[in-house]
Design an enzyme around this catalytic site. Sequence first.
Site, PDB file in Angstrom:
ATOM      1  CG  ASN A   1      -7.368  -6.196  -2.068  1.00 42.16           C
ATOM      2  OD1 ASN A   1      -7.139  -7.127  -2.825  1.00 42.16           O
ATOM      3  ND2 ASN A   1      -7.176  -4.936  -2.404  1.00 42.16           N
TER       4      ASN A   1
ATOM      5  CG  ASP B   1      -3.667  -2.158  -1.928  1.00 37.05           C
ATOM      6  OD1 ASP B   1      -4.606  -2.273  -2.728  1.00 37.05           O
ATOM      7  OD2 ASP B   1      -3.814  -2.138  -0.693  1.00 37.05           O
ATOM      8  CG  HIS B   2      -5.803   1.550  -2.629  1.00 31.27           C
ATOM      9  ND1 HIS B   2      -7.047   1.848  -3.136  1.00 31.27           N
ATOM     10  CD2 HIS B   2      -5.974   0.529  -1.766  1.00 31.27           C
ATOM     11  CE1 HIS B   2      -7.949   1.037  -2.590  1.00 31.27           C
ATOM     12  NE2 HIS B   2      -7.321   0.217  -1.763  1.00 31.27           N
TER      13      HIS B   2
ATOM     14  CG  HIS C   1      -9.843   0.324   2.621  1.00 28.59           C
ATOM     15  ND1 HIS C   1     -10.248   1.234   1.675  1.00 28.59           N
ATOM     16  CD2 HIS C   1      -9.256  -0.694   1.943  1.00 28.59           C
ATOM     17  CE1 HIS C   1      -9.908   0.787   0.469  1.00 28.59           C
ATOM     18  NE2 HIS C   1      -9.314  -0.383   0.597  1.00 28.59           N
TER      19      HIS C   1
ATOM     20  CG  HIS D   1      -9.999  -2.914  -2.583  1.00 31.78           C
ATOM     21  ND1 HIS D   1      -8.783  -2.292  -2.425  1.00 31.78           N
ATOM     22  CD2 HIS D   1     -10.018  -3.392  -3.848  1.00 31.78           C
ATOM     23  CE1 HIS D   1      -8.099  -2.379  -3.558  1.00 31.78           C
ATOM     24  NE2 HIS D   1      -8.832  -3.035  -4.444  1.00 31.78           N
TER      25      HIS D   1
ATOM     26  CB  THR E   1      -7.991  -4.522   8.912  1.00 32.86           C
ATOM     27  OG1 THR E   1      -7.907  -3.275   8.216  1.00 32.86           O
ATOM     28  CG2 THR E   1      -8.407  -4.277  10.343  1.00 32.86           C
TER      29      THR E   1
ATOM     30  CD  GLU F   1     -11.392   2.017  -5.296  1.00 29.38           C
ATOM     31  OE1 GLU F   1     -10.305   1.509  -4.946  1.00 29.38           O
ATOM     32  OE2 GLU F   1     -12.060   2.773  -4.582  1.00 29.38           O
TER      33      GLU F   1
ATOM     34  CB  SER G   1      -0.860   0.006   1.261  1.00 27.49           C
ATOM     35  OG  SER G   1      -0.003   0.158   2.389  1.00 27.49           O
TER      36      SER G   1
ATOM     37  CG  ASP H   1      -8.017   4.196  -5.886  1.00 20.13           C
ATOM     38  OD1 ASP H   1      -8.997   4.651  -6.527  1.00 20.13           O
ATOM     39  OD2 ASP H   1      -8.030   4.038  -4.662  1.00 20.13           O
TER      40      ASP H   1
HETATM   41  P1  13P Z   1      -8.800  -4.248   4.942  1.00 16.38           P
HETATM   42  O1  13P Z   1      -7.674  -3.616   5.689  1.00 16.38           O
HETATM   43  O2  13P Z   1     -10.109  -3.727   5.370  1.00 16.38           O
HETATM   44  O3  13P Z   1      -8.685  -5.714   4.933  1.00 16.38           O
HETATM   45  O4  13P Z   1      -8.659  -3.774   3.402  1.00 16.38           O
HETATM   46  C1  13P Z   1      -7.532  -4.153   2.683  1.00 16.38           C
HETATM   47  C2  13P Z   1      -7.561  -3.565   1.334  1.00 16.38           C
HETATM   48  O5  13P Z   1      -8.579  -3.400   0.707  1.00 16.38           O
HETATM   49  C3  13P Z   1      -6.274  -3.202   0.740  1.00 16.38           C
HETATM   50  O6  13P Z   1      -6.416  -2.600  -0.500  1.00 16.38           O
HETATM   51  O1  G3H Z   2      -5.933   0.217   1.285  1.00 20.09           O
HETATM   52  C1  G3H Z   2      -5.611  -0.492   2.099  1.00 20.09           C
HETATM   53  C2  G3H Z   2      -4.624  -0.526   3.138  1.00 20.09           C
HETATM   54  O2  G3H Z   2      -5.150  -1.336   4.151  1.00 20.09           O
HETATM   55  C3  G3H Z   2      -4.223   0.822   3.633  1.00 20.09           C
HETATM   56  O3  G3H Z   2      -2.995   0.672   4.118  1.00 20.09           O
HETATM   57  O4  G3H Z   2      -2.425   2.364   5.846  1.00 20.09           O
HETATM   58  O5  G3H Z   2      -0.731   0.925   4.744  1.00 20.09           O
HETATM   59  O6  G3H Z   2      -1.754   2.768   3.453  1.00 20.09           O
HETATM   60  P1  G3H Z   2      -1.936   1.803   4.566  1.00 20.09           P
HETATM   61 ZN    ZN Z   3      -8.097  -1.374  -0.713  1.00 27.05          ZN
END
Ligand code: 13P
Ligand code: G3H
Ligand code: ZN
Length: 284
Positions: free
Chosen positions: A230, A82-83, A180, A208, A233, A134, A50, A104
Amino acid sequence: MSFVPVDDLLKAAEAGGYAVGAFNCNNMEIVQAIVKAAEIEKAPVIMQASQGAIKYAGIEFIVAMAREAASAAKVPVALHLDHGTGFDQIMWCIRSGFSSVMIDGSKKPLEENIAITRKVIECAYPLGISVEAELGKIGGTEDDISVSDREAMMTDPEEARYFVEKTGVGSLAVAIGTAHGRYKGEPRLDFDRLKKIRSLVNVPIVLHGSSGVPEDQIIEAVKLGVCKVNIDTNIREAFVDAVRKVAGDHPDEIDPRKILGPARDAATEIIREKIRIFGSSGKA
Ligand code: 13P
Ligand code: G3H
Ligand code: ZN
């Protein structure tokens, strides 16, 4: 083994009726946990970085760790951004060895989202790099938004059809009721919307914000065409809970390895559990 393109994994998942887990890697222990869990489960796996992970560890460090972990792996491993939001960063990731990127553009107006997605695709596809986009706004559980606002943020199925037609993107992340982070209540996915999207769009769908989504809803989403799930958390929670427990039980412990080792094991276990829920166990 070098990183495999996410699109290859998702095509196989689509044909096989399962989803590939995409797990966020934030440090060495989590990188190791992702590959170990995939190996034990004999599952294809996606490691993803990320913006926060890149800020914390840096692109080169992430690639080096992921490459080392994947080099001995007997299962296919992809490394995905990611993103991604900035074109330059996306190019840097591709040059550094990522096999897949997400652009994204969901916060931009539709035509701008299409334009930036196309720009990334033009550079990525000739190099064999997969691209995820996205449409709709997934957002965070901490965002204070009403139910009607949440509804307005969800992916419009017709717009999804138009977006995929115009861009030719490999996979599409959709907003169907996930967010998220940690959910306050129980999330309820909009399966009718997912069905509609799926009937109009012929590329694998990405979910996500999947941590904390009840198992039965994940299974239903996978049945309806979600091929990439994805998770971040739930790994953070398992990791930090273990750190807290060991540090609490052994307040005099000063060896980080004795604290982070059990955290790595906890991360491995939760990732294995997710892989089994997604149906990708034994699919490598
Ligand atoms: P969570 O942290 O809610 O599992 O989401 C992860 C995510 O979508 C990363 O792109
Ligand atoms: O988008 C999803 C991630 O869970 C966000 O992570 O806090 O490491 O950027 P980050
Ligand atoms: Zn995400």
